[in-house]
Scaffold this motif. Structure first.
Motif, mmCIF file in Angstrom:
data_model
loop_
_atom_site.group_PDB
_atom_site.id
_atom_site.type_symbol
_atom_site.label_atom_id
_atom_site.label_comp_id
_atom_site.label_asym_id
_atom_site.label_seq_id
_atom_site.Cartn_x
_atom_site.Cartn_y
_atom_site.Cartn_z
ATOM 1 N N CYS A 21 0.818 -1.218 0.000
ATOM 2 C CA CYS A 21 0.000 0.000 0.000
ATOM 3 C C CYS A 21 0.850 1.265 0.000
ATOM 4 C CB CYS A 21 -0.937 0.014 1.206
ATOM 5 S SG CYS A 21 -2.341 -1.068 1.019
ATOM 6 N N TRP A 22 1.878 1.251 0.805
ATOM 7 C CA TRP A 22 2.671 2.467 0.909
ATOM 8 C C TRP A 22 3.857 2.509 -0.052
ATOM 9 C CZ3 TRP A 22 0.213 0.857 5.525
ATOM 10 C CH2 TRP A 22 -0.755 1.748 5.956
ATOM 11 N N SER A 25 2.410 3.797 -3.315
ATOM 12 C CA SER A 25 1.583 4.992 -3.113
ATOM 13 C C SER A 25 0.168 4.792 -3.648
ATOM 14 C CB SER A 25 2.237 6.206 -3.780
ATOM 15 O OG SER A 25 3.486 6.458 -3.212
ATOM 16 N N HIS A 28 -5.784 5.808 -1.396
ATOM 17 C CA HIS A 28 -6.556 5.336 -0.251
ATOM 18 C C HIS A 28 -7.991 5.850 -0.359
ATOM 19 C CE1 HIS A 28 -2.400 5.048 1.590
ATOM 20 N NE2 HIS A 28 -2.854 3.821 1.489
#
Length: 148
Positions: A21-22, A25, A28
């Motif tokens: 997820c991070w 990027s 969200h």
């Protein structure tokens, strides 16, 4: 993969979900404070999984995925779902996805976990249960759904 126990797979997926997820990027879909709705969902999922595990311990029956089943458990939470531990892990993983912002990547990880759990672990266990308990297990399957 046969010897990879479900709780270990669950942890691997949670870590992978966060890293993916991070690191890419991902967009969200839930932002703070709305992502916090994931916390009670995580708690509910883990409580469901623990309820199933505690009943196995109380009845002193085998809980290990790849070992021969020793008892057909049909009471407690097992009256409503044949797989409360897997269902609990999946619900908790959905909660983690929400907590992490519910990106498409994290939601896809939940679906992949569900698929692996259903097609690999549960199918394997059901085959063993059918072999060991025969008609009693078939009757149980007619009364209680695999998931919910």
């Amino acid at each position: 993969m046969k010897k990879l126990l479900p709780p270990v797979l669950f942890l691997i997926f949670i870590i992978a979900m966060g890293l993916m997820c991070w690191s890419i990027s991902a967009t969200h879909l839930l932002v703070f404070p709305f992502n916090l709705i994931g916390l009670p969902i995580i708690s509910a999922g883990l409580m469901l999984a623990m309820t199933g595990k505690q009943l196995f311990k109380k009845l002193e029956t085998n809980i290990m995925t790849f070992d021969e089943p020793t008892m057909l458990v049909t009471e407690g939470i097992y009256q409503y779902t044949r797989n409360p531990m897997y269902l609990g892990f999946t619900i908790a993983m959905l909660g983690f996805s929400m907590l992490m912002g519910a990106s498409v990547v994290s939601l896809l990880m939940v679906v992949i976990f569900l698929f692996i759990t259903d097609r690999w672990y549960i199918s394997f266990e059901e085959q063993m249960m059918h072999t060991k308990f025969g008609k009693d297990y078939e009757e149980y399957c007619r009364k209680v759904r695999r998931w919910i």
